[in-house]
Design an enzyme around this catalytic site. Sequence first.
Site, PDB file in Angstrom:
ATOM      1  N   GLU A   1      -6.113  11.931   1.775  1.00 41.40           N
ATOM      2  CA  GLU A   1      -7.397  11.237   1.792  1.00 41.40           C
ATOM      3  C   GLU A   1      -8.538  12.160   2.204  1.00 41.40           C
ATOM      4  O   GLU A   1      -9.701  11.845   1.992  1.00 41.40           O
ATOM      5  CB  GLU A   1      -7.318  10.030   2.744  1.00 41.40           C
ATOM      6  CG  GLU A   1      -8.572   9.184   2.852  1.00 41.40           C
ATOM      7  CD  GLU A   1      -8.980   8.531   1.523  1.00 41.40           C
ATOM      8  OE1 GLU A   1      -9.996   7.823   1.517  1.00 41.40           O
ATOM      9  OE2 GLU A   1      -8.292   8.725   0.506  1.00 41.40           O
TER      10      GLU A   1
ATOM     11  N   SER B   1      -2.419  -1.446   5.756  1.00 38.13           N
ATOM     12  CA  SER B   1      -3.447  -1.782   4.775  1.00 38.13           C
ATOM     13  C   SER B   1      -2.821  -2.379   3.518  1.00 38.13           C
ATOM     14  O   SER B   1      -1.846  -1.843   2.984  1.00 38.13           O
ATOM     15  CB  SER B   1      -4.255  -0.535   4.402  1.00 38.13           C
ATOM     16  OG  SER B   1      -4.885   0.004   5.537  1.00 38.13           O
TER      17      SER B   1
ATOM     18  N   GLN C   1       1.701   1.185   3.248  1.00 33.21           N
ATOM     19  CA  GLN C   1       2.374   2.240   4.008  1.00 33.21           C
ATOM     20  C   GLN C   1       2.837   1.663   5.344  1.00 33.21           C
ATOM     21  O   GLN C   1       2.020   1.320   6.197  1.00 33.21           O
ATOM     22  CB  GLN C   1       1.410   3.409   4.241  1.00 33.21           C
ATOM     23  CG  GLN C   1       2.046   4.639   4.855  1.00 33.21           C
ATOM     24  CD  GLN C   1       1.018   5.745   5.053  1.00 33.21           C
ATOM     25  OE1 GLN C   1      -0.040   5.510   5.618  1.00 33.21           O
ATOM     26  NE2 GLN C   1       1.321   6.934   4.569  1.00 33.21           N
TER      27      GLN C   1
ATOM     28  N   SER D   1       2.692   2.962  11.001  1.00 32.95           N
ATOM     29  CA  SER D   1       2.232   2.716  12.366  1.00 32.95           C
ATOM     30  C   SER D   1       2.881   1.475  12.981  1.00 32.95           C
ATOM     31  O   SER D   1       3.174   0.493  12.284  1.00 32.95           O
ATOM     32  CB  SER D   1       0.711   2.544  12.399  1.00 32.95           C
ATOM     33  OG  SER D   1       0.059   3.737  12.035  1.00 32.95           O
TER      34      SER D   1
ATOM     35  N   GLU E   1     -10.558  12.399  18.457  1.00 32.40           N
ATOM     36  CA  GLU E   1      -9.889  13.180  19.497  1.00 32.40           C
ATOM     37  C   GLU E   1      -8.691  13.943  18.927  1.00 32.40           C
ATOM     38  O   GLU E   1      -8.477  15.133  19.234  1.00 32.40           O
ATOM     39  CB  GLU E   1      -9.437  12.249  20.628  1.00 32.40           C
ATOM     40  CG  GLU E   1     -10.575  11.656  21.457  1.00 32.40           C
ATOM     41  CD  GLU E   1     -11.276  10.487  20.762  1.00 32.40           C
ATOM     42  OE1 GLU E   1     -12.327  10.051  21.241  1.00 32.40           O
ATOM     43  OE2 GLU E   1     -10.757  10.005  19.719  1.00 32.40           O
TER      44      GLU E   1
END
Length: 396
Positions: free
Chosen positions: A256, A175, A140, A143, A374
């Site tokens: 997930e 990943s 994927q 990011s 957070e």
Amino acid sequence: MAGTPTARQGSGNTSDQADDTTEFREQLRAWLESVPRPAGLRDYGPTPTVDDVLPGRQWQRLLADGGYACLPWPVEYGGRGASIMEQAVFAEETARARVPRQLGLVGPALAAPVIMEFGTDEQRARHLEPIRVGEHLWCQLFSEPEAGSDLASLRTRAVAEGDEWVIDGHKVWTSAAAAADYGLLIARTGPGRYDGLTAFIVPMTAPGITVRPLEQMDGESKFNEVFLTGVRLRAQDRLGEIGQGWAVATATLGTERLSLGTQSVSMFAALDDIVAAATRRDRLTPRLREDIVSIWTRIWLLRATWLRAVHAESSLTSPTFSVLKVMSSETHRDLADLAVDALGLDITDDPADNPIVHRMLVARAQTILGGTSEIQRNILAERVLGLPREPAVQKG
């Protein structure tokens, strides 16, 4: 500590689970106990290392042949349209058997559903079956160094040139990129924060792609940096319409979460190992016993909360699943702290030689990956409790 539950005790049965999946669980458990394991197969979690890929592919083929691959997929694509509870049972039983649920998370659980929803007939025909049977491993490409939690600020660009797209950018924390056959890419095609994003299917062998593995503190290299320099994609490699990338990205979120409660199975096994290690080292003090009981209770609460959630929710994208993410990741973290107390100076062992040390190091990342604690608390505050949104931070 006597009475610590084993992975089997934590795996669920008909007495503590009021559902209609008993027959499915029994059939699956019998199959998992009888099917031959490929040499080198281990429960590597959602992401295989390079060394895990071959046994992972073989395992995925066995799952496909046994009728247990890609359970939530529609029957027309080779799945069985499994209910959330059936998916939950599968995740829990594979965790109990200490085998992976699939070759890798991204292909079956993230890329395939958006290809079904946004892809063309040609893309579905080309990509879905190789994912199902383990021929293709996916990563994927979301990011970036300055666009992690704030994905909409990504800078990787896709520029149209004739009937091609030229991609330039830098992705990180990708990943399985070092072994992946394809990547699901989100790139900027326009100025709009959200409507300026477009999704693409990227062959990871395309010229201009450089993958640099990142060594983790547990010694593995599941994460990677990916550099895309003048990568040329065909027009038919675009997934969905131009400007539809944000919709594709958000459609992958939450999948997930289904497995979060199943992690209690591996936590019970880890707690058993920690108790045994502390006993051997004569470190089972009264304070450590109290900490063990506290973690033991929290693991049971995690599993109970997860079962309640999957029974109550019809969608895995519900923000209430953020409760499970916080509970799971912070219990993992505290279990790692317990391992430090139990091992003493042996915590400095090589993680390749000591599975407890390896598990402890992996656990440190749980409150960061998949959405930080957070971020999860913000989701709960804003979308569940209805509190005001956190003020945006102005960049630049």
